[in-house]
Design a protein around this motif. Structure first.
Motif, short mmCIF file in Angstrom:
data_model
loop_
_atom_site.label_atom_id
_atom_site.label_comp_id
_atom_site.label_asym_id
_atom_site.label_seq_id
_atom_site.Cartn_x
_atom_site.Cartn_y
_atom_site.Cartn_z
N GLY A 135 0.80 -1.22 0.00
CA GLY A 135 0.00 0.00 0.00
C GLY A 135 0.83 1.27 0.00
N ALA A 136 1.97 1.22 0.68
CA ALA A 136 2.85 2.39 0.73
C ALA A 136 3.96 2.30 -0.30
CB ALA A 136 3.45 2.54 2.12
N GLY A 137 4.18 1.11 -0.85
CA GLY A 137 5.23 0.89 -1.82
C GLY A 137 5.22 -0.57 -2.25
N VAL A 138 6.06 -0.91 -3.24
CA VAL A 138 6.11 -2.26 -3.79
C VAL A 138 7.53 -2.78 -3.67
CG1 VAL A 138 5.53 -3.74 -5.74
CG2 VAL A 138 4.35 -1.55 -5.45
N THR A 139 7.70 -3.92 -3.00
CA THR A 139 9.00 -4.58 -2.92
C THR A 139 9.08 -5.59 -4.06
OG1 THR A 139 9.09 -4.30 -0.53
CG2 THR A 139 10.55 -5.95 -1.50
N VAL A 140 10.08 -5.45 -4.91
CA VAL A 140 10.19 -6.27 -6.12
C VAL A 140 11.50 -7.03 -6.12
CG1 VAL A 140 10.28 -6.26 -8.64
CG2 VAL A 140 8.81 -4.62 -7.43
N THR A 141 11.41 -8.30 -6.43
CA THR A 141 12.59 -9.12 -6.67
C THR A 141 12.66 -9.41 -8.16
OG1 THR A 141 12.44 -10.17 -4.51
CG2 THR A 141 13.77 -11.29 -6.17
N LEU A 142 13.82 -9.11 -8.75
CA LEU A 142 14.02 -9.37 -10.17
C LEU A 142 14.62 -10.75 -10.38
CD1 LEU A 142 15.43 -5.92 -11.34
CD2 LEU A 142 13.09 -6.76 -11.52
#
Length: 377
Positions: A135-142
């Protein structure tokens, strides 16, 4: 929004690089994850109608596109022998040219350079493998193992969009239309000064599209079985058989094709994401959300319009979610109109039954559609 955002774009094609350029020029921190190992572009050439060229001007690359391509002003309708039946002026948006043909690799190189020059980073051989939106941001693993946190994640990753799969599973898999596109690059006939549409009624239609002073491409659409693939040793002969009704410039273009590997064959599929194109801080754009058939030459134009409008929405909205709401409200009606019109034209040209709604669209016609799309987006 006054604050600089951290934006990850999954996909370094035409739309993704356009967005990277637009956002980086506005001072946002932008990274593009591109699954290909190096800069490249599939396909032959592409038409940039006036609305696409309008975006190129806003990105600061219009002059480079025109220098690398072949600007033109008229659509020519011809009979199977190449005799001119009609010469239709194409509309222009503001003061940009009506149309430009350009090799796909040249356009990709122009946009990649613009994105990097503006300050974006392009990370090759990587794509989104996992993400978590709190909701406050997106944690992304590539896929290369790196993990970072972003304010916004944008899926410009094409008709087979992995990011769409993350959001919706297999609910919006590409749907094959029953038709396929054949294209091949050949030396430009000096008489081809713009797109020439040679038609033999519902039997066949061929397009000659100039993309540089020296080159043009020949394109044709035919009904094909879903599992059909041309013989890699005879693809040029198979295309010639399908276009045997034509003489004149089309036949001369076919005669110049001696390498079957030069023929690019691609099935025509559609994607329509009926649910919202954004979920939280993750959004789909371009073909990932609304892939169309190529009959209005508007696929790439819709992608770059998506990109510029998204950047503009982030300029003025008070938050990322509000920007995505405003962006989709502007983009969905226009993109869906292009998809519906393109599919109606496909069905008409192939002699397939059309609905009452499609018949109403077909009354506008391709020339009329060009005028509709030369209006503000």
């Amino acid at each position: 929004m006054a604050a600089s955002l951290r934006v990850l774009i999954n996909g370094g094609g035409i739309g993704g690089l356009a967005l990277a350029t637009a956002l980086a020029r506005r001072g946002h921190t932008v990274e593009v994850a591109e699954i290909r190992a190096e800069p490249s572009a599939l396909g032959v050439g592409i038409i940039q109608p006036s609305n696409a060229l309008h975006v190129m001007r806003e990105l600061g690359v219009l002059d480079r596109c025109l220098a690398a391509g072949f600007p033109w002003e008229f659509l020519t309708i011809a009979d199977p022998a190449g005799n001119t039946l009609a010469r239709i002026p194409q509309p222009r948006m503001d003061d940009v040219p009506p149309s430009n043909g350009i090799p796909r690799p040249a356009l990709a190189a122009i946009l990649a350079d613009a994105a990097v020059t503006a300050g974006a980073r392009v990370r090759y051989a990587s794509t989104v493998s996992a993400l978590e939106d709190d909701g406050a941001g997106v944690t992304v693993t590539l896929s290369d193992g790196t993990t970072a946190r972003w304010d916004l994640v944008v899926g410009f990753d094409g008709i087979g969009s992995p990011l769409r799969g993350h959001l919706y599973g297999d609910r919006y898999a590409p749907a094959y239309t029953g038709f396929a596109n054949w294209r091949v690059t050949v030396p430009r006939d000096p008489g081809v000064q713009g797109v020439v549409m040679a038609t033999a009624g519902q039997e066949a239609k061929a397009l000659l599209t100039p993309i540089t002073d020296e080159l043009m491409y020949l394109g044709a659409v035919f009904a094909e079985a879903e599992d059909f693939r041309p013989d890699p040793e005879r693809a040029h002969e198979e295309l010639a058989k399908r276009l045997a009704v034509f003489s004149g410039p089309v036949a001369e273009a076919l005669a110049a094709v001696t390498d079957p590997a030069a023929v690019v064959y691609s099935r025509i599929s559609q994607v329509t994401v009926d649910e919202p194109w954004h979920v939280g801080r993750v959004v789909l754009a371009g073909d990932a959300a609304h892939a169309s058939t190529p009959h209005l030459a508007q696929g790439a134009a819709m992608a770059v319009e998506d990109a510029l409008v998204l950047a503009e929405s982030l300029d003025t909205a008070p938050s990322v979610p509000a920007a995505l709401e405003a962006w989709e409200a502007r983009r969905r009606p226009r993109a869906m109109w292009v998809q519906a019109m393109s599919h109606a034209v496909l069905k008409q040209e192939m002699g397939a039954p059309t609905t009452a709604e499609e018949d109403a669209l077909l009354e506008i016609g391709i020339p009329g559609a060009a005028h509709v799309l030369a209006k503000p987006y």
